[in-house]
Enzyme design. Structure first.
Site, PDB file in Angstrom:
ATOM      1  N   ASP A  92       0.837  -1.195   0.000  1.00 60.40           N
ATOM      2  CA  ASP A  92       0.000   0.000   0.000  1.00 60.40           C
ATOM      3  C   ASP A  92       0.878   1.252   0.000  1.00 60.40           C
ATOM      4  OD1 ASP A  92      -2.133  -1.719   0.186  1.00 60.40           O
ATOM      5  OD2 ASP A  92      -2.421  -1.432   2.341  1.00 60.40           O
ATOM      6  N   ARG A  93       0.415   2.293  -0.638  1.00 60.05           N
ATOM      7  CA  ARG A  93       1.207   3.511  -0.816  1.00 60.05           C
ATOM      8  C   ARG A  93       1.737   4.118   0.485  1.00 60.05           C
ATOM      9  NH1 ARG A  93       0.050   8.269  -5.247  1.00 60.05           N
ATOM     10  NH2 ARG A  93       2.116   9.199  -5.079  1.00 60.05           N
TER      11      ARG A  93
END
Length: 255
Positions: A92-93
């Site tokens: 995830d970013r």
């Protein structure tokens, strides 16, 4: 065979080095000059993802980490033309830690098979405010993703459009205001660790989406892909890579 670098400040016997600490208010993304390469050979490359790096291109149009790695390879080896790079998995970013890429078309399907058959071992570290109900436990939920808000919901029994999610956690350390958890995944579902920990009342530090009350100054969440163990797709030797923690006062206290 183990890899991973531990800079000053990442040792039980060393005090954090304030000279190299990043200003947490400044978001620093990876580029070809500052890319943190943890392992590299002819077939694979493993990097330490910074918070804010996006692994693969999406609708935002932001330059993905995969393109950064391509630029790094192109410059380092003076490669003419396009550089091949295969994306094996994602993070995830707002998270940090280990991301593995394939440098050859020979290695990519073999790595994809390793991940699909769950023949890799992935260990994550997470900081939570609330103490988990047990010192260590296995969490089993059924997760359903809502694409409209890019969020998963956990259920205690199977429901429509849900997928079974299993993780194991244990408390590694109690800090002044947080608990350091070590997590191992059996499955790889959308936002799995974030959603399952939140479901037991332990949202990850900085994770507003899953119920933490405050964001981190750099918009990260305190979830770090700490270690990856796998069999090399070509050499067939055991590889173990450890990713140094982000430079942050609370992460430093974990060591």
């Amino acid at each position: 065979m183990s890899y991973g670098h531990f800079p000053k400040g990442e040792s039980k016997n060393c005090k954090p080095n304030s000279d190299i600490r990043l200003n947490v208010l400044e978001k620093i993304l990876s580029n070809k000059s500052n890319l943190q390469v943890l392992y590299e050979d002819n077939h694979i490359i493993v990097v330490n993802k910074r918070a804010g790096d996006i692994v693969q291109g999406d609708k935002t149009g932001d330059k993905p980490l995969s393109d950064v790695v391509k630029s790094y390879i192109k410059d380092k080896y003076n490669k003419p033309g396009n550089v091949y790079l295969g994306v094996v998995h994602r993070l995830d970013r707002p998270t940090t830690g280990i991301v593995l890429f394939s440098k050859t078309s020979k290695a990519l399907p073999r790595l994809n098979k390793l991940f699909a058959e769950k023949k890799t071992n992935k260990t994550y570290w997470a900081l939570v405010k609330n103490q988990p109900p047990k010192q260590q436990d296995t969490l089993i939920h059924w997760l359903r993703k809502n694409p409209k808000n890019n969020k998963s919901t956990a259920f205690i029994k199977e429901t429509s459009d849900s997928k079974k999610a299993i993780l194991h956690y244990k408390i590694l350390k109690q800090l002044d205001n947080y608990f350091l958890l070590e997590i191992e995944l059996e499955t790889g579902r959308h936002h799995q660790i974030r959603c399952q920990l939140a479901s037991i009342g332990c949202p990850i530090k900085g994770d507003l989406k899953y119920g933490f009350k405050r964001s981190n100054p750099d918009a990260s969440i305190s979830l770090h892909a700490r270690q990856l163990k796998f069999t090399h797709p070509v050499k067939k030797e055991a590889i173990s890579v450890i990713a140094p923690l982000p430079k942050d006062t609370i992460w430093d206290a974990c060591l």
